[in-house]
Design a protein around this motif. Structure first.
Motif, mmCIF file in Angstrom:
data_model
loop_
_atom_site.group_PDB
_atom_site.id
_atom_site.type_symbol
_atom_site.label_atom_id
_atom_site.label_comp_id
_atom_site.label_asym_id
_atom_site.label_seq_id
_atom_site.Cartn_x
_atom_site.Cartn_y
_atom_site.Cartn_z
ATOM 1 N N ARG A 262 7.104 10.859 -0.285
ATOM 2 C CA ARG A 262 8.169 12.449 -0.657
ATOM 3 C C ARG A 262 8.904 12.459 -2.075
ATOM 4 N NH1 ARG A 262 8.377 11.709 5.121
ATOM 5 N NH2 ARG A 262 9.936 9.781 5.066
ATOM 6 N N ARG A 263 8.988 11.316 -2.280
ATOM 7 C CA ARG A 263 10.153 11.176 -3.594
ATOM 8 C C ARG A 263 9.300 11.757 -4.644
ATOM 9 N NH1 ARG A 263 14.665 6.463 -3.108
ATOM 10 N NH2 ARG A 263 14.716 7.354 -0.378
ATOM 11 N N LEU A 264 8.211 11.034 -5.203
ATOM 12 C CA LEU A 264 7.466 11.271 -6.109
ATOM 13 C C LEU A 264 6.773 12.703 -6.011
ATOM 14 C CD1 LEU A 264 4.961 8.011 -6.333
ATOM 15 C CD2 LEU A 264 6.145 9.259 -8.313
ATOM 16 N N TRP A 265 6.702 13.306 -4.787
ATOM 17 C CA TRP A 265 5.764 15.216 -5.128
ATOM 18 C C TRP A 265 7.263 15.775 -5.348
ATOM 19 C CZ3 TRP A 265 2.366 18.110 -5.649
ATOM 20 C CH2 TRP A 265 2.902 19.553 -5.431
ATOM 21 N N ARG A 266 8.435 15.558 -4.891
ATOM 22 C CA ARG A 266 9.738 16.408 -4.900
ATOM 23 C C ARG A 266 10.103 16.082 -6.069
ATOM 24 N NH1 ARG A 266 12.030 15.364 1.256
ATOM 25 N NH2 ARG A 266 10.823 16.510 2.176
ATOM 26 N N ARG A 267 9.870 15.356 -6.551
ATOM 27 C CA ARG A 267 11.094 14.960 -7.805
ATOM 28 C C ARG A 267 10.273 15.201 -9.092
ATOM 29 N NH1 ARG A 267 16.217 13.041 -8.098
ATOM 30 N NH2 ARG A 267 16.897 12.152 -5.775
ATOM 31 N N PHE A 268 8.916 14.866 -9.016
ATOM 32 C CA PHE A 268 7.295 14.604 -10.568
ATOM 33 C C PHE A 268 6.546 15.312 -10.086
ATOM 34 C CE2 PHE A 268 10.127 10.518 -9.680
ATOM 35 C CZ PHE A 268 11.098 10.419 -10.446
ATOM 36 N N GLY A 269 6.756 16.321 -8.925
ATOM 37 C CA GLY A 269 5.110 16.473 -8.850
ATOM 38 C C GLY A 269 3.973 16.381 -8.975
ATOM 39 N N ILE A 270 4.256 14.640 -8.635
ATOM 40 C CA ILE A 270 2.206 13.542 -8.520
ATOM 41 C C ILE A 270 2.742 13.940 -6.951
ATOM 42 C CG2 ILE A 270 2.469 11.611 -8.341
ATOM 43 C CD1 ILE A 270 4.558 11.558 -10.876
ATOM 44 N N ALA A 271 1.308 14.129 -6.662
ATOM 45 C CA ALA A 271 0.853 13.430 -5.484
ATOM 46 C C ALA A 271 -0.006 12.929 -5.560
ATOM 47 C CB ALA A 271 -0.492 15.283 -5.641
ATOM 48 N N ALA A 272 0.289 11.784 -4.639
ATOM 49 C CA ALA A 272 -0.098 10.155 -5.067
ATOM 50 C C ALA A 272 -0.197 9.945 -3.214
ATOM 51 C CB ALA A 272 0.642 9.046 -5.294
ATOM 52 N N GLU A 273 -1.382 9.526 -3.118
ATOM 53 C CA GLU A 273 -2.421 8.589 -1.625
ATOM 54 C C GLU A 273 -1.891 7.588 -1.457
ATOM 55 O OE1 GLU A 273 -5.755 6.513 -1.823
ATOM 56 O OE2 GLU A 273 -6.046 7.268 -3.904
ATOM 57 N N PRO A 274 -1.201 6.850 -0.243
ATOM 58 C CA PRO A 274 -0.386 6.138 -0.079
ATOM 59 C C PRO A 274 -0.831 4.584 -0.912
ATOM 60 C CG PRO A 274 -1.394 7.475 2.213
ATOM 61 C CD PRO A 274 -1.987 8.240 0.874
ATOM 62 N N GLY A 275 -1.712 4.491 -0.841
ATOM 63 C CA GLY A 275 -2.186 3.146 -1.907
ATOM 64 C C GLY A 275 -1.521 3.274 -2.958
ATOM 65 N N GLY A 276 -1.585 4.958 -3.538
ATOM 66 C CA GLY A 276 -1.076 4.703 -4.589
ATOM 67 C C GLY A 276 0.427 4.760 -5.210
ATOM 68 N N ALA A 277 1.011 4.927 -3.761
ATOM 69 C CA ALA A 277 2.641 5.123 -3.466
ATOM 70 C C ALA A 277 3.434 3.839 -2.959
ATOM 71 C CB ALA A 277 3.209 6.461 -2.806
ATOM 72 N N ALA A 278 1.990 2.837 -2.472
ATOM 73 C CA ALA A 278 2.863 1.477 -2.359
ATOM 74 C C ALA A 278 3.445 0.657 -2.866
ATOM 75 C CB ALA A 278 1.594 0.727 -1.621
ATOM 76 N N ALA A 279 3.638 0.552 -4.820
ATOM 77 C CA ALA A 279 3.955 -0.512 -5.755
ATOM 78 C C ALA A 279 5.046 0.030 -5.897
ATOM 79 C CB ALA A 279 3.650 -0.655 -6.850
ATOM 80 N N LEU A 280 5.306 1.497 -5.894
ATOM 81 C CA LEU A 280 7.088 2.045 -6.292
ATOM 82 C C LEU A 280 7.589 1.855 -4.886
ATOM 83 C CD1 LEU A 280 8.651 4.026 -8.768
ATOM 84 C CD2 LEU A 280 8.440 5.595 -7.488
ATOM 85 N N SER A 281 7.059 1.847 -3.851
ATOM 86 C CA SER A 281 7.507 2.165 -2.597
ATOM 87 C C SER A 281 8.749 0.375 -2.206
ATOM 88 C CB SER A 281 6.916 1.929 -1.349
ATOM 89 O OG SER A 281 6.155 0.774 -0.832
ATOM 90 N N ALA A 282 8.032 -0.524 -3.563
ATOM 91 C CA ALA A 282 8.893 -1.597 -3.001
ATOM 92 C C ALA A 282 10.670 -1.152 -3.830
ATOM 93 C CB ALA A 282 8.344 -2.790 -3.859
ATOM 94 N N LEU A 283 10.536 -0.221 -4.378
ATOM 95 C CA LEU A 283 11.955 -0.139 -4.579
ATOM 96 C C LEU A 283 13.075 0.308 -4.274
ATOM 97 C CD1 LEU A 283 11.074 0.634 -8.755
ATOM 98 C CD2 LEU A 283 11.761 -1.554 -8.713
ATOM 99 N N LEU A 284 12.503 0.536 -2.620
ATOM 100 C CA LEU A 284 13.863 1.076 -2.160
ATOM 101 C C LEU A 284 13.975 0.026 -1.365
ATOM 102 C CD1 LEU A 284 10.857 3.635 -0.290
ATOM 103 C CD2 LEU A 284 13.024 4.049 -1.814
ATOM 104 N N PRO A 285 15.715 0.892 -0.990
ATOM 105 C CA PRO A 285 16.356 -0.780 -0.360
ATOM 106 C C PRO A 285 15.500 -1.652 0.705
ATOM 107 C CG PRO A 285 17.484 1.400 0.086
ATOM 108 C CD PRO A 285 15.967 1.281 -0.347
ATOM 109 N N GLY A 286 15.639 -3.010 0.754
ATOM 110 C CA GLY A 286 14.540 -3.619 1.439
ATOM 111 C C GLY A 286 13.433 -4.527 0.366
ATOM 112 N N GLY A 287 13.805 -4.049 -0.743
ATOM 113 C CA GLY A 287 11.940 -4.233 -1.262
ATOM 114 C C GLY A 287 12.683 -5.670 -2.528
ATOM 115 N N TYR A 288 12.099 -5.317 -3.476
ATOM 116 C CA TYR A 288 12.267 -5.943 -4.506
ATOM 117 C C TYR A 288 13.693 -4.919 -5.311
ATOM 118 C CZ TYR A 288 11.811 -7.731 -9.649
ATOM 119 O OH TYR A 288 12.113 -8.425 -10.427
#
Length: 315
Positions: A262-288
């Protein structure tokens, strides 16, 4: 086999495949949406031919190894199959790709669009791999492994070579891991210059389990990213490289992956598949959580997304 892999083999792979792959862009974005003060360096490998980094390893295999008249075969959740099909079409090689029933129809159609024969069978990637190996034994076709091959790992490592050349020094890179060929190649390139963090779904943690157990082990696979990060077991070569080159593994939940889409699409217009977004999701709270001043890079690695599902996710 592991000792044959090095930064030099990645440099050689880069020279070999460069005429056939895209030098994908690096995009520096604000870290605020992820609660980080420093900017984030995004390597947008989702803009690669066939929609993912897998094209690099596919070309390195086909340009390095003798290809028989029977052509090549591969097992894939979708992205590796599309990459092999694309590379085979470019080089005039026959290809038969085996995919499991969980594969996205979008990815299956992309494989067919590149001219490969598609065989759907088995519930998960591991089942399709058995079928592909049996076909290779019967026909003589060359197996192009999606992760546990020195040719694949060196090809995927060219992502890091480009990234460092464009972005300069990064303290840490976050990289999605399924079978682990990508993070192994990236770890080989960066060595100890940069901390390499592998990111896996909580429901598909083959690399995490292998590093914990001291060797590859089977894991259950159940995640929205299973068609790209759904290896049941990392290979021996991936494990040997990752043991020395991967500093940490972070596990992320499916909800975090969807939120990142959602954040990739809404902020940057980037349409990523789940696997493509997985690494960035680690920066959400509870991750890295980066340290103050830590310069972080994140690989966005796949764009083969079902647009109807993405629309439902981001609405």
């Amino acid at each position: 086999m592991a000792e044959a892999l090095s930064a030099s083999s990645i440099e050689a792979a880069h020279e070999r495949i460069r005429p056939h792959v895209r030098h994908t862009p690096v995009f520096e974005v604000e870290g605020a949406p992820f609660g980080i003060a420093e900017p984030i360096s995004l390597k947008l490998e989702l803009f690669q031919h066939a929609g993912s980094f897998k094209t690099r390893g596919a070309f390195n295999n086909l340009l390095t190894r003798p290809v028989p008249a029977q052509g090549v075969t591969a097992a894939s959740g979708g992205n590796h199959g599309a990459a092999v099909a694309y590379a085979a079409a470019c080089l005039g090689v026959r290809a038969r790709v085996f995919v499991p029933t969980i594969s996205s129809p979008v990815k299956i159609q992309r494989i067919r669009d590149y001219g490969a024969e598609v065989v759907v069978g088995g519930d998960r990637y591991a089942d399709a791999a058995v079928l592909s190996e049996a076909y290779a034994a019967e026909s003589g076709a060359l197996v192009v492994h999606p992760f546990d091959s020195p040719f694949t790992i060196a090809g995927q490592g060219t992502v890091a070579l480009e990234w460092e050349a464009d972005a300069g020094h990064l303290d840490t890179v976050l990289v999605a891991a399924g079978g682990g060929g990508l993070v192994a190649g990236i770890g080989l390139w960066f060595g100890r210059r940069t901390k390499v963090v592998a990111v896996e779904p909580q429901g598909s943690r083959a690399l995490h389990a292998a590093l914990e157990a001291g060797g590859p082990v089977d894991v259950p696979v159940e995640s929205i990213a299973a068609d790209s990060l759904g290896a049941r077991r990392v290979g021996d070569l991936v494990y040997a490289v990752a043991r020395d080159c991967v500093d940490e593994v972070v596990l992320v939940g499916d909800n975090a992956i969807e939120e990142t889409q959602r954040r990739l699409w809404r902020r940057f217009g980037i349409a990523a598949e789940p696997g493509g977004a997985a690494a960035l999701s680690a920066l959400l709270p509870g991750g890295y959580r980066p340290a103050p001043g830590e310069r972080v890079g994140v690989l966005v690695c796949g764009s083969n997304v079902d647009l109807a599902k993405l629309a439902a996710t981001v609405e």
